[in-house]
Design a protein around this motif. Structure first.
Motif, PDB file in Angstrom:
ATOM      1  N   ILE A  60     -50.381 -53.140 -22.570  1.00 31.46           N
ATOM      2  CA  ILE A  60     -50.853 -51.881 -23.147  1.00 31.46           C
ATOM      3  C   ILE A  60     -51.829 -51.212 -22.177  1.00 31.46           C
ATOM      4  CG2 ILE A  60     -52.227 -50.882 -25.022  1.00 31.46           C
ATOM      5  CD1 ILE A  60     -49.445 -51.610 -25.954  1.00 31.46           C
ATOM      6  N   PHE A 111     -32.595 -54.518 -22.017  1.00 33.99           N
ATOM      7  CA  PHE A 111     -32.914 -55.023 -23.355  1.00 33.99           C
ATOM      8  C   PHE A 111     -32.969 -53.909 -24.387  1.00 33.99           C
ATOM      9  CE2 PHE A 111     -36.040 -55.951 -26.678  1.00 33.99           C
ATOM     10  CZ  PHE A 111     -35.389 -57.026 -27.282  1.00 33.99           C
ATOM     11  N   GLU A 112     -33.378 -52.727 -23.952  1.00 34.32           N
ATOM     12  CA  GLU A 112     -33.581 -51.652 -24.928  1.00 34.32           C
ATOM     13  C   GLU A 112     -32.318 -50.837 -25.209  1.00 34.32           C
ATOM     14  OE1 GLU A 112     -37.770 -49.989 -25.269  1.00 34.32           O
ATOM     15  OE2 GLU A 112     -37.437 -50.027 -23.114  1.00 34.32           O
ATOM     16  N   PRO A 137     -39.257 -54.346 -20.503  1.00 38.73           N
ATOM     17  CA  PRO A 137     -39.491 -52.904 -20.690  1.00 38.73           C
ATOM     18  C   PRO A 137     -40.915 -52.485 -20.331  1.00 38.73           C
ATOM     19  CG  PRO A 137     -38.357 -53.835 -22.596  1.00 38.73           C
ATOM     20  CD  PRO A 137     -38.795 -54.993 -21.744  1.00 38.73           C
ATOM     21  N   GLY A 138     -41.822 -53.437 -20.279  1.00 35.36           N
ATOM     22  CA  GLY A 138     -43.201 -53.115 -19.915  1.00 35.36           C
ATOM     23  C   GLY A 138     -43.312 -52.462 -18.545  1.00 35.36           C
ATOM     24  N   GLN A 177     -30.718 -50.340 -28.793  1.00 39.11           N
ATOM     25  CA  GLN A 177     -31.736 -50.723 -29.777  1.00 39.11           C
ATOM     26  C   GLN A 177     -32.405 -49.443 -30.301  1.00 39.11           C
ATOM     27  OE1 GLN A 177     -31.919 -53.759 -30.714  1.00 39.11           O
ATOM     28  NE2 GLN A 177     -31.949 -55.230 -29.031  1.00 39.11           N
ATOM     29  N   SER A 221     -42.033 -58.134 -22.943  1.00 38.78           N
ATOM     30  CA  SER A 221     -41.641 -57.689 -24.282  1.00 38.78           C
ATOM     31  C   SER A 221     -40.125 -57.835 -24.382  1.00 38.78           C
ATOM     32  CB  SER A 221     -42.000 -56.220 -24.500  1.00 38.78           C
ATOM     33  OG  SER A 221     -43.387 -56.034 -24.370  1.00 38.78           O
ATOM     34  N   PRO A 222     -39.598 -58.364 -25.474  1.00 37.89           N
ATOM     35  CA  PRO A 222     -40.330 -58.899 -26.615  1.00 37.89           C
ATOM     36  C   PRO A 222     -40.998 -60.232 -26.284  1.00 37.89           C
ATOM     37  CG  PRO A 222     -37.989 -59.335 -26.880  1.00 37.89           C
ATOM     38  CD  PRO A 222     -38.134 -58.492 -25.642  1.00 37.89           C
ATOM     39  N   GLY A 223     -42.125 -60.467 -26.928  1.00 44.43           N
ATOM     40  CA  GLY A 223     -42.905 -61.666 -26.640  1.00 44.43           C
ATOM     41  C   GLY A 223     -42.392 -62.898 -27.362  1.00 44.43           C
ATOM     42  N   ARG A 263     -42.953 -48.733 -19.028  1.00 41.54           N
ATOM     43  CA  ARG A 263     -44.115 -48.096 -19.652  1.00 41.54           C
ATOM     44  C   ARG A 263     -45.252 -47.969 -18.639  1.00 41.54           C
ATOM     45  NH1 ARG A 263     -40.265 -48.900 -22.782  1.00 41.54           N
ATOM     46  NH2 ARG A 263     -40.469 -49.056 -25.054  1.00 41.54           N
TER      47      ARG A 263
END
Lengths: 426, 465
Positions: free
Chosen positions: B359, B454-455, B147-148, B458, B116-118, B151
């Motif tokens: 996910i 990346f985040e 970022p995955g 943001q 992500s982002p894809g 999560r």
């Protein structure tokens, strides 16, 4: 029976004579989540007759003598869930184009594309969705030739040839990255196309008398856009980014006569108070918590609960795979609870909220006069280890058999010593 | 499964032996193939002693301990049981009402290679330059800033295998990672984990190459795919013979071939085969191919029809890495059923819950719970503590790391999750996640929740601010 297929929102509200059990049915002893001011009734009694709920009452209330009793002791009873956004029944196998009626990128038409023309109640996904407690599906086409995906519909999940279909329940348009790409490559292009199309609809039929070309839409599409442009039909808009959501709210404020809802809204929490004030409801996927694209950088697992807390009307759906896995909306709702939403609100997001958004009168609640879409669960409906034991649509007890259970039951009998498995018919 | 463990251990020995090795001759005449040219630089973070008290513990081997204690010292499980007391220097976590499990091992992820982002710039998981690309390695496509990973950590994932995609018959090498953020891929690599090889059955390779849009010319059919596997193994066997001849008899060293290095590694038992395969009949044929060429398929992935041949899979000894309920998105997934995992387990075959999704990887415990409940509904009663093997020990076996992680046995890495309640409930979340005894995630403490580069700056900045 053809009356059931007449395109009209009124058909949803009408009491249609689906097959029902002859005698009244009483569901007794379950923990009844009503979705009404009656709240949740422990050991409740739900009496159903002629496809409608007759009464919902506490333990000890009288049960009609002639009623067939369904013992729900230790179980939960809920309204049938409503899949607020799905592609169930319009695609059988996603990778096989011939079976996929979700989109039509090469079509000359867009607004006029009516997803109900592609609905197949025999689709295996319909039964697979039903046995998970989903009794109504809101089905949308997918934007593919321009930002207008076309007309969506609402159907029951009985899977029968007489399935009730409410056509043209809403118009879906795509205004995020996807819609921008389809409209020519940018958000300004998407908005220009959208506004020009609304002008075309407003000018229909006059300007089309002399030809078939509007600014943005041909004759059939301009005609099809009429109800939405006049505020008679819900416009469901796909968007995620906070700035896109603001643009939609600006547009809604400038066009107060239009009926607008949003699907997606991964950054909805950032503009939640304004969404609440605007009265624009949102269909959200509470799984979506990754910055999967530059329009979803603010995605968070708490999005749904934060918007709910701000007073936004929230329906929950599984947008990740909404054709075969629309059923996962229930798991998504459970995860919304794990991330801050109340259990009651999450239940509403699967029942009363989608009923309100799509105008499905008598659905999403268990109350006197409601349509008897009812599910008896072996536990808390939102818990992933729970499953339905009884699924009822308009008072009719539904089959819990699917192609999947048939396959399962065949292979549970795996023994080919005397005959191949092809002779085992569950 | 013992065989797989042994393969992993022998591989480890080889890797260690080759540590610091290079293409250059060890001695004047001896040229070797380096086994580990991108060595792991991962080291556990500071890990003060921790005693988790009063917990309901699933130990990962199939046992449940009520009101149990778990002692973590020096990054390892030090003691586990009912009547333990905390040493004076250990930080005590009162886990009354909470559950403790081994960290989850996802053996099928594309985090980093499809991050992500894809965006198109980040699609590094399929080398679609030809159907046989055993020469590529997923670790060279991984963006460690995905970022995955964070999560997944919040979902209790402590180790994961990142695989190339399934466009190719031979997609390339997979790599096993510790789920600890790092500036480099090497900083995430699970020390000593054997390499794996991603192979693919079915529709994907023929959809990609049969379309004519990519070079390679084949396969157009499942026939072409089997021919493609066999031709490659024939070349690999020849390559292996040449190296063995050289090693035994000397002479000129064979010319290095990156593709055949990997395939030879499989034939040598150093590299574990992970094969994307949906249909039962295809899995049965792949098992025969493996016998023809003398290797083993460690795990079939997706394995949507494993329930149809669970007996054969048990006999052969392959794991099935499965989803709880994915189905219908293509023909080879059309026969997916919700009871696949418990039916495979019941047949005595190795069952694994995998994600293949950024996910799904965040809630693999829920996926296991669904499968567990669906089995129970039809009378396949598997204790929760036994079902947890789908999430930790079995995937660890499939990656050759079960000697180090996957269960809470003294001496093993302290890869541990403290759950807010029963992890078979949708309402339960990971409270704390330890990797090698170091607290890498704490739901209640933002300072212990990682945010990738990346985040930063943001709007989201890491999901839960």
């Amino acid at each position: 029976m053809s009356v059931r297929h007449i395109a009209s929102l009124i058909a949803v509200a009408a009491c249609l004579a689906l097959p029902v059990l002859a005698a009244p049915v009483a569901i007794v002893g379950g923990n009844v989540w009503t979705g009404t001011s009656q709240g949740t009734i422990p050991s409740g009694i739900v009496v159903i007759d002629k496809g409608r709920v007759v009464s919902v009452s506490k333990a000890g209330s009288p049960v009609p003598l002639e009623a067939t009793v369904i013992d729900a002791t230790g179980k939960w009873v809920s309204p049938g869930f409503i899949s607020a956004f799905s592609r169930t029944g319009i695609v059988e196998v996603d990778a096989e184009d011939a079976t996929d009626d979700t989109s039509a990128g090469s079509s000359d038409y867009s607004v006029a594309l009516d997803a109900a023309d592609g609905f197949n109640p025999d689709s295996t996904a319909v039964a697979v969705t039903r046995v998970e407690g989903v009794t109504r599906i809101v089905v949308a086409p997918e934007a593919s030739s321009n930002l207008f995906a076309g007309q969506g519909f609402v159907a029951d999940t009985s899977g029968g040839v007489d399935t009730e279909i409410s056509r043209k329940a809403f118009l879906l348009i795509s205004l995020g990255d996807h819609g921008a790409a389809l409209a020519g490559g940018s958000r300004p292009a998407a908005w220009a196309q959208f506004r020009a199309a609304l002008d075309d609809a407003g000018a229909y039929p006059a300007r089309y008398f002399t030809g078939n070309d509007g600014t943005a839409l041909g004759r059939a599409d301009a005609e099809a856009l009429g109800p939405a442009a006049r505020g008679e039909q819900l416009i469901l808009i796909e968007a995620h980014k906070a700035s896109d959501l603001n643009a939609i709210m600006d547009f809604a404020a400038a066009n107060p006569g239009l009926k607008i809802a949003i699907v997606g809204a991964d950054e909805g929490w950032r503009v939640a108070p304004r969404l609440a004030r605007s009265g624009i409801p949102v269909i959200v996927d509470a799984f979506s918590n990754l910055p999967a694209s530059f329009e979803q950088l603010g995605a968070t697992a708490e999005n749904a609960s934060r918007m709910m807390d701000a007073g936004v009307t929230i329906a929950i759906s599984h947008l990740g795979d909404s054709s075969h896995q629309a059923r996962l909306a229930v798991q998504v709702a459970g995860n919304a609870v794990a991330n801050g939403m109340s259990h009651d609100d999450a239940m509403k997001a699967l029942t009363t909220a989608p009923a309100e958004i799509f105008g499905l009168q008598g659905l999403g609640v268990i109350g006197p006069g409601a349509r008897a879409d009812i599910v008896v669960w072996d536990g808390d409906p939102l818990e992933i280890t729970s499953n339905p034991d009884v699924v009822m649509i308009d008072g009719d007890v539904q089959s819990l058999t699917t192609r999947q259970t048939e396959l399962r039951d065949r292979y549970l009998k795996l023994d080919e010593r005397t005959r191949p498995l092809a002779y085992v018919k569950p | 499964m013992n065989r797989i463990s042994l393969a992993g251990l022998s591989c480890l020995a080889l890797i260690l032996a080759a540590c610091g090795g290079s293409d250059k001759a060890d001695s004047k005449d001896n040229i070797t193939v380096p086994k580990d040219p991108f060595p792991s630089t991962y080291a556990p973070y500071p890990n003060p002693s921790v005693f988790i008290a009063n917990a309901t513990i699933i130990d990962g081997t199939g046992a449940l301990i009520e009101k149990g204690g778990l002692l973590i010292e020096d990054g390892k499980v030090s003691a586990i049981g009912k009547d333990l007391t905390a040493p004076g220097d250990a930080k005590v976590i009162d886990a009354a009402g909470r559950w403790v499990t081994p960290g989850i091992v996802d053996n099928h992820s594309h985090l980093g290679v499809y991050p992500s982002p894809g965006v198109s710039a980040h699609g590094d998981g399929n080398e679609i330059s030809g159907p046989v690309t055993a020469e590529v390695w997923s670790e060279h496509g991984i963006w460690p800033q995905d970022p995955g990973f964070t999560r997944a950590l919040a979902g209790g994932i402590t180790s994961l295998q990142v695989l190339p995609g399934s466009a190719n018959l031979f997609g390339g090498r997979g790599v096993t990672l510790k789920n600890v953020p790092s500036r480099t891929v090497q900083g995430m690599k699970f020390p000593g984990a054997p390499y794996t090889l991603k192979m693919a059955c079915g529709e994907n390779p023929k959809r990609v190459y049969g379309s004519g849009n990519y070079p390679g010319g084949s396969p157009y059919s499942r026939m072409g795919k089997v021919a493609g596997y066999r031709e490659s193994w024939i070349r690999a066997a020849d390559y292996k013979r040449k190296w063995e001849k050289y090693e035994n008899e000397g002479g000129d060293a064979p010319m290095r071939d990156l593709e055949l290095d990997t395939l030879k590694g499989v034939l040598d038992g150093d590299i574990l085969v992970h094969m994307h395969c949906y249909r039962a009949d295809e899995m049965a044929q792949v098992m025969d191919i493996s016998k023809e060429f003398g290797y083993k398929v460690t795990a079939f992935h997706h394995a949507v029809e494993s329930y149809k041949i669970a007996d054969k899979l048990a006999e052969y000894g392959a794991c099935s890495s499965m989803w709880a309920d994915w189905w219908g998105f293509k023909m080879e997934a059309y026969d997916g059923i919700k009871e696949n995992i418990p039916m495979v387990h019941k047949a005595g075959a190795c069952a694994i819950v995998h994600s293949d999704s950024d996910i799904g990887i965040q809630r693999l415990n829920q996926e296991a719970a669904k499968a567990w409940a669906d089995g129970k509904k039809i009378g396949i009663n598997i204790p929760e503590e036994e079902a947890w093997q789908w999430l930790s020990l079995n995937p660890a076996k499939s990656l050759g790391i079960d000697g180090k992680t996957g269960s809470l046995v003294p001496g093993k890495m302290a890869d541990v999750v403290v759950w807010s309640g029963n992890p078979f409930s949708v309402y339960t979340k990971a409270d704390q996640v330890f990797v090698d005894g170091a607290l890498m995630y704490d739901r209640s403490d933002a300072a212990n929740r990682p945010v990738m580069d990346f985040e930063l700056g943001q709007p989201g900045e890491g999901d839960l601010k």
